[in-house]
Structures are given as C-alpha cells and as structure tokens.
Design a protein around this motif. Structure first.
Motif, mmCIF file in Angstrom:
data_model
loop_
_atom_site.group_PDB
_atom_site.id
_atom_site.type_symbol
_atom_site.label_atom_id
_atom_site.label_comp_id
_atom_site.label_asym_id
_atom_site.label_seq_id
_atom_site.Cartn_x
_atom_site.Cartn_y
_atom_site.Cartn_z
ATOM 1 N N GLU A 18 18.757 2.403 -11.546
ATOM 2 C CA GLU A 18 18.610 3.910 -11.985
ATOM 3 C C GLU A 18 18.970 4.662 -10.394
ATOM 4 O O GLU A 18 19.330 5.992 -10.786
ATOM 5 C CB GLU A 18 16.989 4.376 -11.990
ATOM 6 N N ALA A 19 19.048 3.901 -9.552
ATOM 7 C CA ALA A 19 19.322 4.680 -8.024
ATOM 8 C C ALA A 19 20.111 3.634 -7.395
ATOM 9 O O ALA A 19 19.791 2.462 -7.442
ATOM 10 C CB ALA A 19 18.297 5.385 -7.570
ATOM 11 N N THR A 20 20.839 4.140 -6.304
ATOM 12 C CA THR A 20 21.608 3.167 -5.379
ATOM 13 C C THR A 20 20.529 3.067 -4.617
ATOM 14 O O THR A 20 19.831 3.789 -3.676
ATOM 15 C CB THR A 20 22.929 3.911 -4.832
ATOM 16 N N THR A 21 20.326 1.515 -4.199
ATOM 17 C CA THR A 21 19.546 1.211 -3.124
ATOM 18 C C THR A 21 20.265 0.106 -2.282
ATOM 19 O O THR A 21 21.258 -0.368 -2.587
ATOM 20 C CB THR A 21 18.396 0.492 -3.744
ATOM 21 N N GLN A 22 19.908 -0.033 -1.074
ATOM 22 C CA GLN A 22 20.330 -1.192 -0.016
ATOM 23 C C GLN A 22 19.842 -2.533 -0.487
ATOM 24 O O GLN A 22 18.493 -2.980 -0.578
ATOM 25 C CB GLN A 22 19.544 -0.774 1.363
ATOM 26 N N GLY A 23 20.584 -3.221 -0.673
ATOM 27 C CA GLY A 23 20.292 -4.878 -1.004
ATOM 28 C C GLY A 23 20.201 -5.817 0.172
ATOM 29 O O GLY A 23 20.009 -5.313 1.306
ATOM 30 N N GLU A 24 19.446 -6.741 0.048
ATOM 31 C CA GLU A 24 19.222 -7.668 1.055
ATOM 32 C C GLU A 24 20.088 -8.197 1.804
ATOM 33 O O GLU A 24 19.967 -8.626 3.007
ATOM 34 C CB GLU A 24 18.222 -8.871 0.480
ATOM 35 N N SER A 26 23.064 -6.688 2.757
ATOM 36 C CA SER A 26 23.653 -5.617 3.395
ATOM 37 C C SER A 26 24.470 -5.015 2.435
ATOM 38 O O SER A 26 25.222 -3.856 2.997
ATOM 39 C CB SER A 26 24.458 -6.272 4.869
ATOM 40 N N TYR A 27 24.678 -5.333 1.128
ATOM 41 C CA TYR A 27 25.577 -4.712 0.310
ATOM 42 C C TYR A 27 24.603 -3.730 -0.500
ATOM 43 O O TYR A 27 23.487 -4.354 -1.015
ATOM 44 C CB TYR A 27 26.500 -5.706 -0.705
ATOM 45 N N PRO A 28 25.169 -2.714 -0.970
ATOM 46 C CA PRO A 28 24.203 -1.640 -1.622
ATOM 47 C C PRO A 28 24.338 -2.133 -2.875
ATOM 48 O O PRO A 28 25.187 -2.730 -3.543
ATOM 49 C CB PRO A 28 24.730 -0.403 -1.422
ATOM 50 N N LEU A 29 23.058 -1.871 -3.627
ATOM 51 C CA LEU A 29 23.083 -1.878 -5.272
ATOM 52 C C LEU A 29 23.163 -0.625 -5.954
ATOM 53 O O LEU A 29 22.305 0.327 -5.805
ATOM 54 C CB LEU A 29 21.659 -2.571 -5.458
ATOM 55 N N TYR A 30 24.455 -0.362 -6.375
ATOM 56 C CA TYR A 30 24.692 0.990 -6.803
ATOM 57 C C TYR A 30 24.121 1.537 -8.060
ATOM 58 O O TYR A 30 23.555 0.530 -8.870
ATOM 59 C CB TYR A 30 26.240 0.903 -7.025
ATOM 60 N N ARG A 31 23.989 2.510 -8.550
ATOM 61 C CA ARG A 31 23.345 3.118 -9.711
ATOM 62 C C ARG A 31 24.560 2.848 -10.921
ATOM 63 O O ARG A 31 25.556 3.074 -10.853
ATOM 64 C CB ARG A 31 23.310 4.719 -9.287
ATOM 65 N N ARG A 32 23.658 2.080 -11.555
ATOM 66 C CA ARG A 32 24.441 1.722 -12.851
ATOM 67 C C ARG A 32 23.327 1.936 -14.183
ATOM 68 O O ARG A 32 22.337 1.065 -14.379
ATOM 69 C CB ARG A 32 24.738 0.192 -13.065
ATOM 70 N N ARG A 33 23.590 3.292 -14.676
ATOM 71 C CA ARG A 33 22.355 3.684 -15.773
ATOM 72 C C ARG A 33 22.894 3.062 -16.982
ATOM 73 O O ARG A 33 24.162 2.894 -17.616
ATOM 74 C CB ARG A 33 22.790 5.087 -15.878
ATOM 75 N N ASN A 34 21.627 2.751 -17.724
ATOM 76 C CA ASN A 34 21.874 1.884 -19.139
ATOM 77 C C ASN A 34 21.769 2.954 -20.095
ATOM 78 O O ASN A 34 20.887 3.325 -20.571
ATOM 79 C CB ASN A 34 20.604 0.904 -19.347
ATOM 80 N N ASN A 35 22.874 3.815 -20.283
ATOM 81 C CA ASN A 35 23.069 4.878 -21.177
ATOM 82 C C ASN A 35 23.881 4.436 -22.567
ATOM 83 O O ASN A 35 23.912 5.255 -23.533
ATOM 84 C CB ASN A 35 23.889 6.064 -20.775
ATOM 85 N N GLY A 36 23.855 3.236 -22.758
ATOM 86 C CA GLY A 36 24.264 2.584 -24.096
ATOM 87 C C GLY A 36 25.703 2.700 -24.294
ATOM 88 O O GLY A 36 26.218 2.340 -25.371
ATOM 89 N N ARG A 37 26.663 3.418 -23.156
ATOM 90 C CA ARG A 37 27.937 3.523 -23.484
ATOM 91 C C ARG A 37 28.456 1.800 -23.219
ATOM 92 O O ARG A 37 28.187 1.265 -22.472
ATOM 93 C CB ARG A 37 28.665 4.266 -22.548
ATOM 94 N N GLU A 38 29.531 1.809 -24.218
ATOM 95 C CA GLU A 38 30.076 0.325 -24.267
ATOM 96 C C GLU A 38 31.688 0.671 -24.688
ATOM 97 O O GLU A 38 32.168 1.426 -25.151
ATOM 98 C CB GLU A 38 29.647 -0.769 -25.175
ATOM 99 N N VAL A 39 32.644 -0.296 -23.867
ATOM 100 C CA VAL A 39 34.021 -0.100 -24.472
ATOM 101 C C VAL A 39 34.349 -1.541 -24.639
ATOM 102 O O VAL A 39 33.768 -2.497 -24.160
ATOM 103 C CB VAL A 39 34.938 0.266 -23.411
ATOM 104 N N ASN A 40 35.716 -1.802 -25.308
ATOM 105 C CA ASN A 40 35.949 -3.143 -25.787
ATOM 106 C C ASN A 40 37.330 -3.297 -25.098
ATOM 107 O O ASN A 40 38.280 -2.494 -25.224
ATOM 108 C CB ASN A 40 36.455 -3.134 -27.248
#
Length: 406
Positions: A18-24, A26-40
C-alpha cells in the motif's frame, strides 16, 4: 490464475504494497496497489506486481528502456564515494628483456605500476575538487566540565601549558558565554549555532553570521561513554544553557549527573524493562548470579536511575548474605564488594555508577570468602550427585581417598 508465468530471475512478480517502504536489503519495496487491473502480454496475465520502476517523463524524453530506482540507504552513499576516493587505477606488470632467458625473481618479478589516464591527469594537475559539500558542515565537539581538549608538544612545560590554555574557550564553553551575553542566541540549540553564528578561531568566540551558510553537527558519542553521551542528548534538546549547571538543572532541581537530568526531562527511557528482568531472574536465580546480572545491566544497558534499581532489588541481591550475617552495613558492603569485583573484571570501575559508598573500614572474611560463596551458589544436578554410585573399583578407591584427605 490462468496464464500467469512463474517468477523470473529478477524476482518478479513482487509483492503488493500500500505504501513504499525500506526493505531489509537496502532496496525499497515500492507501492504496488492491488486494484484488480490486469493486462495480457504474450498470453500471460500481468498486474501491478510485474511493473518495473520507471519515470514516464524520462521514457518519453529519451525514447528508450530506462529503469528508475530510489536510493535512500547509506549503502548507496558509500557505493558512490568509494569510487571517488579509492585512489588511482593500478596494474600489475612483468617485463622481460628480449632474447634473454627470464630469471624468476619473486621480489623483482612484479612491479606496482601507476596508470593515470589523460582526463584524470588534467583533473589532478589543475587541482579540481573531487567532491563538493553544500552547505558547509562544522563539527561541534563535546567535553565534560573542565575536560576540554588541550594540545601541546613534548617540549612544553606543564606551567606553560596551563598558562596558555586556562583562558581559552572551546566551542562549547563559548556557546555558553554567547548565551549569557546575547538573549537572541538562547533560542538556538548548540547544533543550530553555526547557522546563525561564525566561529572566530583567533579569538575563540562566536560572532553573528552576516553571510554564507553552514550547518552544525555534534560529534558522535557512544552510550557506553556514560556522561558524555547524556551531555550530547541534553545539548540536542535544551535551548539557551549558559553553563553546565543549566543542563544539570530540571524544574529548579540540580541533579548530580547528566544521566539523571536527561531522565527527568524524559529524553531517555525509564528502567521498567530492566527492573522487570531482575524481578523475573530473582524467581529462579541465586543471589550470586543476580549480582553478576546486575553488574552486566550497569555496563551494557545503561540504566537511567541506577540507585532506584539498586534500592528496588537490594533484598534479592543480598539474600544469601542476610542469612549468614545480622549486620545490615556488613551485608551491604559484601554485596557492593562482589559487584565491584565483577565490574572491574569487565573493565569498569565501581565509582562510575550511582551506587552507595563502599565502606572499606569493615573487615570482611578472608580473601577466598567470595569464591566460596560463589561455589555454594552453584546448582548441582541430582544426576551428578549420584554419579559416585556408578564408579568402578579403582575410581571408587580414588574417590574415597580424596574425600578422606579433604
């Protein structure tokens, strides 16, 4: 999900966030919202977990594949400056004369040759700066009362050193003096002073800043340093002190240590967790082990109120001595002596902590008294006590002889 591919070597798909956080790592964990959008894509169903970090403006500007990562860890700074300051490039070479049979000499075989490329040569010839800092940063030193740094040479006499240094002000004492003279200066913290004042090295005093920009940084202090660390904590939060006594004082009460003053101001945590640790240990540990635990807490946990910790757990710490001696003062001295010996074995001195005074006038038992008490406090398992019943004939004879000579 039908058509969803397996994880690739770049660790995609990533996790939803839901929000960008700092990973263990040193690489960030970016915000990736689960909004149901999909592409093929090529028969594969992809969602936000498969999106590579990117910048739309840069993609449109350069019309090429370009990833964008957030660098927010100290490791990224070290990585960048490592290549700037690691020194010139080096190459190991071996030169042999033509037509001559090479003679292997391990000392002369390898030469440490320096290779400087033309751009680096020009950069160094013209003395261009390797880096730039803006704004400038001034280090603000810390010292306890009457313990400021004094520089002298081997040939200087002690009298000349005292005469030369007695009237000199450090940055910290000059900070106090400026707060006495200038009411406006009292609104700033010690670390904020270089932003509004300049340091005159010749006169060793602070002057009102008229131009330029600078930031102040307090030098680091480790919690194991004790009072110097708590002085740093106070200077980072107390505005306008005119002397060390102002830092010792809280609510018109003059406290004996910076640690106590910081505790009363709520700048450090209370010792509830340490007190709970001793309380739980007293349920199953003997007093000798409790005294060692108490000494370990003093050294490595930096309790804020040592005297209160001592008063709350004195009965548990002295339980064994109370059974053997009726003198209250004698029991306290024996407990303090044990703690003093343990502290000394860990590289600390008894007087560094806020404990009751050690009465050296009381004549204790013989020198091996403490060792005997520690031996008595050792818990021996029943299995070890019954081990003598399993001895063979020779072992039983040796055991009986030793016990007879005891």
């Amino acid at each position: 999900m039908q058509g969803e591919p397996k994880q690739c070597r770049w660790r995609y798909p990533r996790q939803f966030n839901e929000a960008t956080t700092q990973g263990e790592d040193s690489y960030p964990l970016y915000r990736r919202r689960n909004n149901g959008r999909e592409v093929n894509v090529r028969g594969n169903t992809l969602d936000n977990r498969w999106v590579v970090p990117y910048n739309p403006k840069l993609l449109m500007m350069f019309n090429c594949h370009m990833n964008v990562e957030v660098c927010s860890s100290i490791k990224s700074v070290k990585y960048a400056f490592k290549y700037v300051y690691k020194g010139h490039d080096k190459q190991v070479v071996h030169i042999d004369q033509d037509g001559a049979e090479p003679i292997i000499n391990e000392i002369k075989r390898y030469q440490d040759a320096r290779y400087v490329s033309p751009p680096e040569a020009i950069w160094r010839i013209f003395s261009f700066a390797l880096s730039q800092i803006h704004p400038f940063v001034m280090s603000l030193h810390l010292h306890l009362p009457n313990q400021q740094l004094v520089r002298f040479s081997d040939n200087d006499s002690m009298i000349d050193i005292v005469d030369m240094e007695k009237d000199k002000s450090s940055k910290l004492t000059a900070f106090f003096d400026m707060n006495k003279m200038d009411e406006i200066a009292r609104q700033y913290l010690y670390k904020e002073f270089p932003r509004y004042f300049t340091w005159n090295l010749t006169k060793r005093c602070w002057k009102q800043r008229k131009k330029g920009a600078m930031r102040g940084r307090l030098v680091s202090a480790n919690p194991a340093e004790g009072e110097r660390y708590y002085l740093r904590v106070l200077l980072s939060h107390v505005r306008g002190p005119t002397c060390f006594e102002d830092l010792y004082t809280v609510n018109n009460v003059l406290h004996p240590t910076f640690r106590k003053a910081a505790l009363e101001r709520g700048l450090i945590e209370t010792d509830d967790n340490l007190s709970q640790c001793l309380t739980e240990a007293s349920l199953y540990q003997f007093p000798g082990a409790l005294r060692r635990l108490f000494a370990t807490i003093l050294i490595y946990c930096e309790p804020g109120d040592v005297r209160k910790l001592w008063d709350d757990h004195y009965n548990s710490l002295s339980e064994d001595y109370m059974r053997q001696c009726e003198s209250v003062e004698r029991v306290q001295t024996m407990v303090l002596m044990d703690i003093s010996i343990i502290l000394q074995s860990m590289g600390k001195h008894f007087n560094e902590f806020d404990l009751p005074m050690l009465n050296t006038n009381i004549n204790l038992e013989s020198g091996d008294y403490r060792e005997v008490q520690e031996d008595y406090s050792i818990v021996v398992d029943d299995e070890h006590l019954r081990a003598k019943d399993s001895l063979n004939t020779d072992q039983k004879n040796a055991y009986d002889e030793i016990m007879t000579l005891r």
